[in-house]
Design a protein around this motif. Structure first.
Motif, PDB file in Angstrom:
ATOM      1  N   UNK A 161      13.323  -6.825 -14.192  1.00 54.13           N
ATOM      2  CA  UNK A 161      13.520  -8.053 -13.211  1.00 54.13           C
ATOM      3  C   UNK A 161      13.879  -7.703 -11.713  1.00 54.13           C
ATOM      4  N   UNK A 162      14.681  -6.851 -11.601  1.00 54.14           N
ATOM      5  CA  UNK A 162      15.308  -6.334 -10.255  1.00 54.14           C
ATOM      6  C   UNK A 162      14.153  -5.888  -9.639  1.00 54.14           C
ATOM      7  N   UNK A 163      13.342  -4.766 -10.185  1.00 50.03           N
ATOM      8  CA  UNK A 163      12.115  -4.227  -9.515  1.00 50.03           C
ATOM      9  C   UNK A 163      11.138  -5.340  -9.400  1.00 50.03           C
ATOM     10  N   UNK A 164      10.841  -6.364 -10.391  1.00 45.33           N
ATOM     11  CA  UNK A 164       9.992  -7.321 -10.118  1.00 45.33           C
ATOM     12  C   UNK A 164      10.337  -8.161  -8.975  1.00 45.33           C
ATOM     13  N   UNK A 165      11.326  -8.612  -8.493  1.00 46.58           N
ATOM     14  CA  UNK A 165      11.879  -9.238  -7.516  1.00 46.58           C
ATOM     15  C   UNK A 165      11.649  -8.470  -6.347  1.00 46.58           C
ATOM     16  N   UNK A 166      11.661  -7.171  -6.126  1.00 49.47           N
ATOM     17  CA  UNK A 166      11.380  -6.145  -5.124  1.00 49.47           C
ATOM     18  C   UNK A 166      10.082  -6.359  -4.854  1.00 49.47           C
ATOM     19  N   UNK A 167       9.360  -5.932  -5.937  1.00 48.89           N
ATOM     20  CA  UNK A 167       7.810  -5.877  -5.801  1.00 48.89           C
ATOM     21  C   UNK A 167       7.287  -7.189  -5.184  1.00 48.89           C
ATOM     22  N   UNK A 168       7.387  -8.484  -5.610  1.00 50.83           N
ATOM     23  CA  UNK A 168       7.082  -9.544  -4.835  1.00 50.83           C
ATOM     24  C   UNK A 168       7.323  -9.706  -3.406  1.00 50.83           C
ATOM     25  N   UNK A 169       8.467  -9.169  -3.000  1.00 48.07           N
ATOM     26  CA  UNK A 169       8.995  -9.202  -1.660  1.00 48.07           C
ATOM     27  C   UNK A 169       8.127  -8.211  -0.927  1.00 48.07           C
ATOM     28  N   UNK A 170       7.628  -6.941  -1.672  1.00 48.22           N
ATOM     29  CA  UNK A 170       6.949  -5.895  -0.893  1.00 48.22           C
ATOM     30  C   UNK A 170       5.613  -6.305  -0.530  1.00 48.22           C
ATOM     31  N   UNK A 171       5.080  -6.940  -1.794  1.00 49.18           N
ATOM     32  CA  UNK A 171       3.548  -7.798  -1.355  1.00 49.18           C
ATOM     33  C   UNK A 171       3.505  -8.791  -0.472  1.00 49.18           C
ATOM     34  N   UNK A 172       4.501  -9.180   0.071  1.00 50.80           N
ATOM     35  CA  UNK A 172       4.449 -10.180   1.206  1.00 50.80           C
ATOM     36  C   UNK A 172       4.584  -9.729   2.750  1.00 50.80           C
ATOM     37  N   UNK A 173       4.980  -8.474   2.456  1.00 56.92           N
ATOM     38  CA  UNK A 173       4.987  -7.752   4.008  1.00 56.92           C
ATOM     39  C   UNK A 173       3.979  -7.720   4.715  1.00 56.92           C
ATOM     40  N   UNK A 174       4.005  -7.704   5.928  1.00 56.03           N
ATOM     41  CA  UNK A 174       2.684  -7.800   7.210  1.00 56.03           C
ATOM     42  C   UNK A 174       1.757  -6.743   6.731  1.00 56.03           C
ATOM     43  N   UNK A 175       0.512  -7.258   7.041  1.00 56.66           N
ATOM     44  CA  UNK A 175      -0.483  -6.167   6.717  1.00 56.66           C
ATOM     45  C   UNK A 175      -0.614  -4.861   7.384  1.00 56.66           C
ATOM     46  N   UNK A 176       0.218  -4.700   8.551  1.00 56.60           N
ATOM     47  CA  UNK A 176       0.240  -3.477   9.016  1.00 56.60           C
ATOM     48  C   UNK A 176       1.332  -2.406   8.847  1.00 56.60           C
ATOM     49  N   UNK A 177       2.025  -2.942   7.602  1.00 57.44           N
ATOM     50  CA  UNK A 177       3.183  -2.323   6.816  1.00 57.44           C
ATOM     51  C   UNK A 177       2.318  -1.355   5.494  1.00 57.44           C
ATOM     52  N   UNK A 178       3.010  -0.224   5.400  1.00 58.49           N
ATOM     53  CA  UNK A 178       2.358   0.194   4.210  1.00 58.49           C
ATOM     54  C   UNK A 178       3.625   0.864   3.287  1.00 58.49           C
ATOM     55  N   UNK A 179       3.351   0.959   2.028  1.00 53.47           N
ATOM     56  CA  UNK A 179       4.742   1.128   1.291  1.00 53.47           C
ATOM     57  C   UNK A 179       4.173   1.928  -0.103  1.00 53.47           C
ATOM     58  N   UNK A 180       5.237   2.536  -0.485  1.00 55.44           N
ATOM     59  CA  UNK A 180       4.925   3.374  -1.947  1.00 55.44           C
ATOM     60  C   UNK A 180       6.210   3.122  -2.605  1.00 55.44           C
ATOM     61  N   UNK A 181       5.931   3.309  -4.069  1.00 50.30           N
ATOM     62  CA  UNK A 181       7.109   2.892  -5.014  1.00 50.30           C
ATOM     63  C   UNK A 181       7.189   4.026  -6.202  1.00 50.30           C
ATOM     64  N   UNK A 182       8.483   4.307  -6.584  1.00 52.73           N
ATOM     65  CA  UNK A 182       8.664   5.310  -7.508  1.00 52.73           C
ATOM     66  C   UNK A 182       8.091   6.668  -7.108  1.00 52.73           C
ATOM     67  N   UNK A 183       8.333   7.232  -6.112  1.00 52.29           N
ATOM     68  CA  UNK A 183       7.840   8.612  -5.389  1.00 52.29           C
ATOM     69  C   UNK A 183       8.877   9.468  -6.299  1.00 52.29           C
ATOM     70  N   UNK A 184       8.191  10.615  -6.850  1.00 59.20           N
ATOM     71  CA  UNK A 184       8.916  11.775  -7.412  1.00 59.20           C
ATOM     72  C   UNK A 184       8.375  12.874  -6.423  1.00 59.20           C
ATOM     73  N   UNK A 185       9.283  13.452  -5.576  1.00 61.12           N
ATOM     74  CA  UNK A 185       8.849  14.555  -4.841  1.00 61.12           C
ATOM     75  C   UNK A 185       9.723  15.851  -4.870  1.00 61.12           C
ATOM     76  N   UNK A 186       9.296  17.097  -4.469  1.00 66.29           N
ATOM     77  CA  UNK A 186       9.943  18.283  -4.695  1.00 66.29           C
ATOM     78  C   UNK A 186      11.328  17.920  -3.986  1.00 66.29           C
ATOM     79  N   UNK A 187      12.414  18.717  -4.083  1.00 67.83           N
ATOM     80  CA  UNK A 187      13.617  18.799  -3.332  1.00 67.83           C
ATOM     81  C   UNK A 187      14.355  19.985  -3.990  1.00 67.83           C
ATOM     82  N   UNK A 188      14.255  21.002  -3.349  1.00 62.90           N
ATOM     83  CA  UNK A 188      15.047  22.331  -3.758  1.00 62.90           C
ATOM     84  C   UNK A 188      16.511  22.005  -3.853  1.00 62.90           C
ATOM     85  N   UNK A 189      16.892  21.170  -3.153  1.00 66.43           N
ATOM     86  CA  UNK A 189      18.742  20.989  -3.026  1.00 66.43           C
ATOM     87  C   UNK A 189      18.924  19.903  -3.939  1.00 66.43           C
TER      88      UNK A 189
END
Length: 277
Positions: free
Chosen positions: A43-71
């Motif tokens: 539900x919390x993520x759903x509320x975040x997703x709703x807000x992200x979908x309403x951001x200005x068109x010149x913004x870009x976003x990614x969710x649930x990224x898993x990236x390498x981090x040696x530390x």
């Protein structure tokens, strides 16, 4: 219908589509509690997703990224959301806790209801940002803004600076996300006059992070399992560090003091109950 329209029109930049951390449990109560937590988290993520979908068109976003981090202890960083705007990057760590959150920028651990410990989420997000920097050019590194988002099931008891919009480390409620991003960008517009990133730069950064994202289900599950195992070890240790009278958690220092003092007969007491012995 309106919500369906929003989600159908989101760009293919939301990575999280299926849960990777589903694990069967034998205990019926734990299953119920886990399902409740998952529903609240979703539900919390759903509320975040709703807000992200309403951001200005010149913004870009990614969710649930898993990236390498040696530390990192797992070798990876899992990042809830990254929003790329013409004036900076917002890296968002979401938390789903209920109760009063006590914390400050410099404390290594924060408290929930004054009893339960959690890692300082700003420190956690700092690690995420450092990992992200390894995938983009150094000239973009100064423009990260760290945001920790809690649900309204929590209440904040922390230093005021973390709630002030001029800070680059912010603690907010999930329903405030759009408001805080808009206010922060407005301040950055006054500071920089012209956009820091033009359209093709935003797209380049977006694609670099998208390409760095690890979607392999096996790797994602391993990452989650390691985190869960560490959490279980920590919780077990905390259970061992409790006052025998009031069950209040005590520090390792207090535990060592009690166990080394013969009058406590191998039992652990908090400061208050040490006085009566």
């Amino acid at each position: 219908m309106f919500l369906d329209f929003l989600f159908k029109n989101k760009k293919n930049n939301t990575i999280k589509e299926t849960p990777y951390n589903v694990k069967k449990k034998n205990d019926a109560t734990k299953i119920k509690d886990d399902r409740t937590a998952v529903r609240k988290g979703e539900l919390g993520e759903y509320k975040i997703d709703i807000q992200l979908s309403q951001l200005p068109k010149d913004y870009m976003y990614l969710s649930d990224l898993l990236i390498k981090n040696p530390k990192s202890s797992t070798g990876y960083s899992q990042i809830d959301h990254v929003i790329i705007t013409p004036y900076g990057f917002f890296v968002i760590e979401t938390k789903n806790y209920q109760g009063t959150i006590y914390g400050s920028k410099d404390r290594s651990t924060w408290l929930i209801n004054g009893k339960f410990k959690m890692m300082n989420p700003l420190t956690q997000n700092y690690g995420h940002i450092q990992a992200l920097k390894s995938f983009i050019e150094a000239k973009y590194h100064p423009y990260f803004i760290s945001v920790v988002s809690f649900t309204k099931r929590s209440t904040f008891k922390m230093e005021e600076e973390l709630r002030k919009i001029n800070s680059n480390e912010l603690v907010i409620y999930d329903i405030e996300l759009t408001q805080f991003i808009n206010r922060k960008v407005a301040i950055l517009k006054l500071q920089y006059k012209n956009p820091i990133f033009i359209k093709n730069e935003i797209e380049t950064i977006y694609n670099a992070l998208l390409n760095a994202n690890i979607t392999d289900a096996v790797i994602r599950k391993q990452h989650i399992d390691i985190i869960k195992e560490k959490k279980n070890i920590t919780e077990k240790k905390e259970m061992e560090n409790k006052c025998i009278v009031c069950q209040k958690p005590v520090s390792d220092k207090v535990k060592s003091f009690c166990l080394s003092n013969k009058k406590f007969q191998g039992k652990i007491y908090c400061y208050e109950h040490q006085k009566g012995l």
